[in-house]
Design a protein around this motif. Structure first.
Motif, short mmCIF file in Angstrom:
data_model
loop_
_atom_site.label_atom_id
_atom_site.label_comp_id
_atom_site.label_asym_id
_atom_site.label_seq_id
_atom_site.Cartn_x
_atom_site.Cartn_y
_atom_site.Cartn_z
N PRO A 185 0.80 -1.23 0.00
CA PRO A 185 0.00 0.00 0.00
C PRO A 185 0.83 1.29 0.00
N ARG A 186 2.14 1.17 -0.19
CA ARG A 186 3.02 2.34 -0.12
C ARG A 186 2.64 3.38 -1.16
N GLU A 187 2.55 4.63 -0.71
CA GLU A 187 2.38 5.76 -1.60
C GLU A 187 3.72 6.46 -1.77
N TYR A 188 4.01 6.96 -2.96
CA TYR A 188 5.35 7.47 -3.27
C TYR A 188 5.41 8.99 -3.10
N ASP A 189 6.63 9.47 -2.89
CA ASP A 189 6.87 10.90 -2.73
C ASP A 189 6.49 11.65 -4.00
N ASP A 190 6.09 12.92 -3.81
CA ASP A 190 5.64 13.71 -4.95
C ASP A 190 6.68 13.80 -6.06
N ALA A 191 7.95 13.83 -5.67
CA ALA A 191 9.01 13.99 -6.67
C ALA A 191 9.07 12.81 -7.63
N ARG A 192 8.53 11.66 -7.22
CA ARG A 192 8.59 10.47 -8.07
C ARG A 192 7.28 10.21 -8.82
N LEU A 193 6.28 11.05 -8.59
CA LEU A 193 4.97 10.78 -9.17
C LEU A 193 4.89 11.29 -10.60
N PRO A 194 4.13 10.61 -11.45
CA PRO A 194 3.81 11.18 -12.77
C PRO A 194 2.81 12.32 -12.61
N ASP A 195 2.61 13.07 -13.66
CA ASP A 195 1.59 14.11 -13.67
C ASP A 195 0.58 13.77 -14.76
N THR A 196 -0.49 13.12 -14.35
CA THR A 196 -1.51 12.70 -15.32
C THR A 196 -2.70 13.65 -15.35
N GLY A 197 -2.61 14.75 -14.60
CA GLY A 197 -3.66 15.76 -14.65
C GLY A 197 -4.76 15.60 -13.62
N VAL A 198 -4.55 14.76 -12.61
CA VAL A 198 -5.60 14.54 -11.61
C VAL A 198 -5.31 15.24 -10.29
N GLY A 199 -4.19 15.96 -10.20
CA GLY A 199 -3.83 16.66 -8.97
C GLY A 199 -2.91 15.83 -8.09
#
Length: 257
Positions: A185-199
């Motif tokens: 269930p790990r959520e990743y840091d913002d720096a590693r996230l894609p930007d798919t347009g959902v915020g």
């Protein structure tokens, strides 16, 4: 499906290993892995609202699975067919390659964005429909991952689950290590996230391989191993709100080669 890791080695005794998570609203009615009453040669889960599937197989020796493409800017055509219906069509068409080529020639624009994997005769195809692209390719042998972008787009959860599958095969611990990666269930840091347009907030929540939520989350994990002689082991674990376990199914099948 929303997350798939697969090992495709067409010359190996077990030529396909696949593990996948389906994320969906918990109130969307679904049938578990099993024979379809109106099409007994098909085995898989079933979306009881639209009638299609996220992953299913046909006893003739064919498999299909679909993921959505996450892009709020993608304009969905009016009266677009259910993307789950693509799985049904892939299993029942006369010639999967010709059918896929027809979709790639323009028919797929009728649908919202999707990825479709189709396997038959140790061949594996990937069809991708996004906002600007409509591409069909033969999948190359090796390890691959697929989520809500194109094949092998290196989202953190895709890399982690693909690595879990590789470890599962390297150590002989199939499917344990692969399932452990899919259940993370790990959520990743913002720096590693894609930007798919959902915020950022939703992007962060959807970055987990296994999503726990009261209204939306991981509904099922499916895994399979396909032998070149036609033997297949397929199983499914189901989950309710908050990730609560709701049952498990196992099938040993003999498919056409």
């Amino acid at each position: 499906m929303c997350l798939i890791a697969l090992a495709y080695h067409p010359d190996a005794p077990y030529w396909l290993h696949l593990v996948a998570n389906r994320d969906e609203f918990h109130d969307r009615p679904s049938a578990p892995l099993g024979d379809w009453p109106d099409a007994p040669q098909i085995v898989g889960g079933r979306d009881l609202r639209a009638g299609g599937s996220w992953l299913a197989l046909h006893h003739r020796g064919r498999l299909a699975t679909v993921t959505n493409v996450r892009d709020p800017a993608l304009v969905v055509p009016q009266r677009a067919p259910s993307r789950g219906e693509l799985v049904h069509q892939a299993l029942t068409c006369d010639d999967p390659q010709a059918w896929l080529e027809q979709l790639a020639a323009g028919e797929a624009w009728r649908y919202a964005g999707f990825n479709l994997l189709v396997a038959e005769g140790r061949r594996l195809w990937h069809l991708h429909r996004s906002r600007h692209a409509l591409t069909l390719r033969r999948v190359t042998p090796g390890l691959h991952g697929l989520s809500n972008a194109d094949l092998d787009t290196p989202w953190p959860k895709l890399l982690a689950t693909r690595r879990g599958l590789a470890e599962s095969l390297d150590t002989g611990a199939w499917p344990d290590d692969a399932l452990a990666a899919m259940a993370t269930p790990r959520e990743y840091d913002d720096a590693r996230l894609p930007d798919t347009g959902v915020g950022r907030e939703l992007e962060r929540r959807l970055s987990a391989a296994f999503i726990r939520g009261e209204t939306y989350g991981t509904r099922a994990t499916t895994w399979l191993r396909w032998h070149r002689d036609g033997g297949m082991e397929i199983a499914e674990r189901r989950f309710g709100p908050g990730g609560r376990a709701e049952g498990e199914s196992h099938r040993d099948l003999r498919l056409a080669t």
